[in-house]
Scaffold this active site. Structure first.
Site, PDB file in Angstrom:
ATOM      1  CB  CYS A  86      -1.095  -0.322   1.442  1.00 53.42           C
ATOM      2  SG  CYS A  86      -2.479   0.907   0.930  1.00 53.42           S
ATOM      3  CG  HIS A 194      -3.435  -3.563   3.947  1.00 53.82           C
ATOM      4  ND1 HIS A 194      -2.362  -3.151   4.133  1.00 53.82           N
ATOM      5  CD2 HIS A 194      -4.242  -3.181   2.884  1.00 53.82           C
ATOM      6  CE1 HIS A 194      -2.662  -2.086   4.404  1.00 53.82           C
ATOM      7  NE2 HIS A 194      -3.101  -0.984   3.101  1.00 53.82           N
ATOM      8  CD  GLU A 196      -0.075  -5.090   5.838  1.00 52.43           C
ATOM      9  OE1 GLU A 196      -0.273  -5.670   4.868  1.00 52.43           O
ATOM     10  OE2 GLU A 196      -0.405  -4.163   6.045  1.00 52.43           O
TER      11      GLU A 196
HETATM   12  N1  LIG Z   1      -3.141   1.967   4.186  1.00 53.17           N
HETATM   13  C1  LIG Z   1      -2.678   2.879   3.022  1.00 53.17           C
HETATM   14  O1  LIG Z   1      -0.930   2.088   3.051  1.00 53.17           O
HETATM   15  C2  LIG Z   1      -3.105   3.787   2.327  1.00 53.17           C
HETATM   16  C3  LIG Z   1      -2.641   4.408   1.329  1.00 53.17           C
HETATM   17  C4  LIG Z   1      -2.489   5.699   0.622  1.00 53.17           C
HETATM   18  N2  LIG Z   1      -1.789   6.481   1.949  1.00 53.17           N
HETATM   19  C5  LIG Z   1      -3.765   5.829   0.415  1.00 53.17           C
HETATM   20  O2  LIG Z   1      -4.559   5.977   1.055  1.00 53.17           O
HETATM   21  O3  LIG Z   1      -3.181   5.729  -1.055  1.00 53.17           O
END
Ligand SMILES: NC(=O)CC[C@H](N)C(=O)O
Length: 227
Positions: A86, A194, A196
């Site tokens: 992400c 994600h 994780e």
């Molecule tokens: N969960 C995250 O890593 C958010 C990723 C990023 N900041 C977005 O909203 O696009």
């Protein structure tokens, strides 16, 4: 196996990443602050999600100018596995460690839900425990997850089998339904979903666990005698 989880100001998935490596996988892991980190001696580097520097300018853009990125480059060149999830993926893109860029989601909304991903390439050190074409349920949580690259780059990604995960039902407008890509060398993976957050059935899915198991298995095969 020893993992470094790099923490930036605004990271918010660092503990989840640490938990996946340390508690779920049962390996060594350190949370390392980006200004103090010495990445030498780690077997893999995890760049967690979040909102580094509040996503100002562009998600991941400011973090990509920090000194630690030089270390990431050195470790990447040495072949050390680097996983960016992400915001971690966004930082890898902004650093040029992976090709392309992230745009705002097509619907302009922050989205947080489970998505089905297709494992497009299981011939990587991150995905060897999956089947090719396997569909896995992994959560997304982002507003800038609309992966973009030009046609030439896309052709190269396809030709080199660098698209590792795609969305079954593209939620954000990403080119070619891309959810995760790997570098040409095969040791730097960036993905918006994600893994994780999907390492135990109690989290609604443990489909992300095989990614960490793949990393461990690959490391053992390479470095642990008799493994
Ligand atoms: N969960 C995250 O890593 C958010 C990723 C990023 N900041 C977005 O909203 O696009």
């Amino acid at each position: 196996m020893k993992f470094a989880v790099v923490v930036f100001p605004g990271s918010n998935c660092d503990r989840d990443m640490y938990y996946a490596a340390k508690d779920a996988l049962g390996e060594e892991a350190d949370l390392v602050w980006y200004q103090e980190a010495n990445l030498d001696g780690y077997d893999a580097i995890l760049i967690p999600g979040g909102f580094s520097y509040g996503d100002y300018l562009r998600s991941g853009a400011i973090a990509s100018t920090s000194d630690i990125v030089k270390q990431l480059r050195t470790q990447a060149e040495k072949g050390i596995p680097i996983l960016g999830v992400c915001n971690g993926f966004q930082i890898l893109l902004e650093s040029g460690l992976l090709p392309g860029a992230m745009l705002r989601n097509q619907n302009l909304k922050f989205m947080c839900h489970f998505e089905n991903l297709v494992v497009e390439n299981n011939d990587t050190l991150f995905t060897s425990k999956y089947q090719k074409g396997e569909v896995v349920s992994i959560p997304i949580a982002h507003h800038d997850g609309n992966y973009y690259c030009d046609e030439e780059t896309l052709a190269k990604l396809k030709e080199n089998n660098q698209i590792v995960f795609s969305y079954q039902n593209n939620p954000n407008g990403s080119v070619a339904d891309i959810a995760g890509i790997i570098n040409e060398q095969g040791n730097v993976l960036g993905m918006m979903p994600h893994p994780e957050r999907a390492v135990e059935a109690i989290l609604n899915s443990d489909d992300g666990f095989k990614l960490f198991q793949s990393m461990l298995e690959n490391w053992r095969e390479r470095y642990v005698a008799g493994a």
